[in-house]
Design an enzyme around this catalytic site. Structure first.
Site, short mmCIF file in Angstrom:
data_model
loop_
_atom_site.label_atom_id
_atom_site.label_comp_id
_atom_site.label_asym_id
_atom_site.label_seq_id
_atom_site.Cartn_x
_atom_site.Cartn_y
_atom_site.Cartn_z
CB SER A 165 -0.94 0.00 1.21
OG SER A 165 -0.20 -0.13 2.41
CG ASP A 179 -1.28 5.00 8.73
OD1 ASP A 179 -0.50 5.88 8.30
OD2 ASP A 179 -1.76 4.12 7.99
CG HIS A 238 -0.57 3.61 4.64
ND1 HIS A 238 -1.01 3.09 5.85
CD2 HIS A 238 -0.42 2.53 3.81
CE1 HIS A 238 -1.13 1.78 5.75
NE2 HIS A 238 -0.76 1.42 4.52
#
Length: 376
Positions: free
Chosen positions: A181, A348, A351
Site C-alpha cells: 500500500s 497512521d 502510509h
C-alpha cells in the site's frame, strides 16, 4: 441498450451492428441506458458473435446495473463470476498488434481488471474510476473482464476505449512495479489525497521512453504477490529492456503475518530469478520507515525494520540493483525535521500522503539516475 446501427466517427465504426474490421479505435458504452454519442452500446444480454465481432462470452453471467456517473457512466454491467481465468469475458475481435485499453468502472468499492487470463490493473477503487493499460494482441481477439478487488465487492464495467498503437504486438518499454500500500495506486489517479510512490513515478521518468505498470496492492506480502497472480502478469509481458522494481517487507513483518524471514527470502529470490530469466532487469527497494522513527536528536532511522537486511543480502547474492529507500528517505526526513515529515504521512504514520509519495518517487528515481541506469 440497443447497439448503434449506423455510425462512423474518429473512434471506429459500426455498420449494420458489426464493428468495422479496419477501424483502429473503438468506444463501448455498457448497460441498458441510452448510448452516449460516438459509442457502441452493449447490454448485458448481448452475446459475442463473429458477425458483430464483439459481445459477452457468457451473457447469462452478466447483468445490467445503474451507475452514479453521468453520460456514458450513468449505467454499467456487473460481472457475476470472479477470477482472472474466468471465461465470463467481453470479447472484441481485433487485428494483431499493440493496443491501449482505457477502462472506466461503474459503482464499486474495489475491483481489478484482467485480460488474456492475467491481471492488467490492480484494485481500482471508487465509483467510475478510470485507468488504462497496454496489451499486445496475438490471437485476433481481446478477452477482458472485471473481477473482485476484495471479497464481497461488486465488480462492474461502465465503458471501454480500445485504441490501436501499433501493428507490432509488443509493449512499449515498461517499468513494472511490485509492492504494497505504500507503493500502490489510489484513485482518482491524478487527485487522490493519499498515494503510493509507484503511482507518482510518472512525474520523474522520461514518458517517451517508458510506460509504468504498477501491480502493487494494499496489504500485499511476498507470498501473495508471488502466488496470487501479480507476478504471473508481469512475467507474461516483461522483456529485455524492461525494469521490475520490487519493494516488499512491511506486511511480511506484520505481527499477524505467518511469513518467516526465511520464507520471505525464498519468495523474493524466486520472483527475482523468474523475472531475470526473461532478460529484464530487477531492482530491489527497501521500504521507508514510519513518520515517528526519530530519536531524541531528531535523527530519523528505520534501518532495522521490514527485513531490510534480507533485502540487502538478496541484492548482493542475486546481483540485482538496489535502491535503499529506507536509508535515503530517512536522510530526507532528517533534513526537513519531524514536524514537516509528519505532513507527508497519513495519521497512521506509515502510509504516505500524495505529497509524501511524490517525495519517495523522486528520491528513488534520483538514486537510479545516480547509479547510471539506462533510460532514467
Amino acid at each position: 441498450m440497443s447497439a448503434i446501427v449506423l455510425t462512423t466517427s474518429l473512434f471506429g465504426s459500426v455498420i449494420n451492428g458489426s464493428v468495422a474490421a479496419t477501424a483502429s479505435s473503438y468506444k463501448f458504452d455498457f448497460g441498458n441506458g441510452s448510448v452516449a454519442p460516438g459509442y457502441i452500446g452493449v447490454s448485458a444480454a448481448e452475446g459475442y458473435t463473429k458477425k458483430k465481432g464483439y459481445g459477452f462470452n457468457t451473457p447469462s453471467k452478466i447483468k445490467n446495473v445503474k451507475s452514479s456517473g453521468k453520460g456514458v457512466n450513468s449505467d454499467a454491467v456487473q460481472f457475476l463470476t470472479s477470477g482472472t481465468k474466468s471465461t465470463n469475458t467481453f470479447n472484441m475481435d481485433l487485428p494483431n498488434g499493440l493496443y491501449e485499453v482505457t477502462v472506466t468502472l461503474g459503482d464499486t468499492v474495489k475491483a481489478s481488471v484482467a485480460a488474456e487470463e492475467v491481471y492488467q490493473i490492480m484494485t481500482m477503487t471508487g465509483n467510475n474510476s478510470t485507468d488504462k493499460f497496454q496489451i499486445p494482441i496475438t490471437d485476433g481477439q481481446l478477452n477482458i473482464l472485471v473481477t473482485a478487488g476484495e471479497v464481497g465487492s461488486v465488480f462492474t464495467l461502465s465503458s471501454l476505449e480500445i485504441k490501436q498503437l501499433s501493428d507490432n504486438p509488443v509493449t512499449n518499454r515498461t517499468i513494472y512495479i511490485g509492492g504494497d500500500s505504500t507503493v500502490s495506486n489510489y484513485y482518482p489517479l491524478m487527485t487522490s489525497t493519499r498515494g503510493g510512490w509507484g503511482q507518482m513515478m510518472f512525474r520523474y521518468i522520461k514518458k517517451d521512453t517508458f510506460q509504468i505498470r504498477n501491480m502493487a496492492t494494499g496489504g500485499q506480502a511476498s507470498r501473495g504477490f508471488r502466488n496470487d497472480g501479480q507476478l504471473e502478469a508481469i512475467v507474461k509481458y516483461i522483456k529485455p529492456g524492461d525494469y521490475f522494481i520490487l519493494q516488499l517487507g512491511i506486511n511480511d513483518t506484520h505481527p499477524k503475518s505467518t511469513i518467516t524471514e526465511e520464507e520471505f527470502k525464498f519468495n523474493m529470490r524466486d520472483m527475482i530469478q523468474k523475472v531475470k530469466a526473461t532478460g529484464a532487469t530487477v531492482i530491489l527497494s527497501t521500504p521507508q520507515g514510519l513518520a515517528t522513527d526519530f530519536n531524541e536528536y531528531e535523527i530519523h532511522s528505520a534501518e532495522n525494520k521490514f527485513y531490510r537486511g534480507t533485502i540487502l543480502d538478496l541484492a548482493q547474492e542475486e546481483d540485482t540493483l538496489l535502491v535503499d529507500l529506507n536509508v535515503l528517505s530517512s536522510a530526507y526526513y532528517t533534513s526537513i525535521g519531524p514536524e514537516a515529515t509528519r505532513t507527508l504521512f497519513l495519521a497512521d504514520g506509515l502510509h504516505p500522503t500524495r505529497e509524501g509519495a511524490k517525495e519517495l518517487a523522486r528520491i528513488l528515481i534520483e538514486d537510479l539516475r545516480n547509479q547510471g541506469l539506462d533510460g532514467f
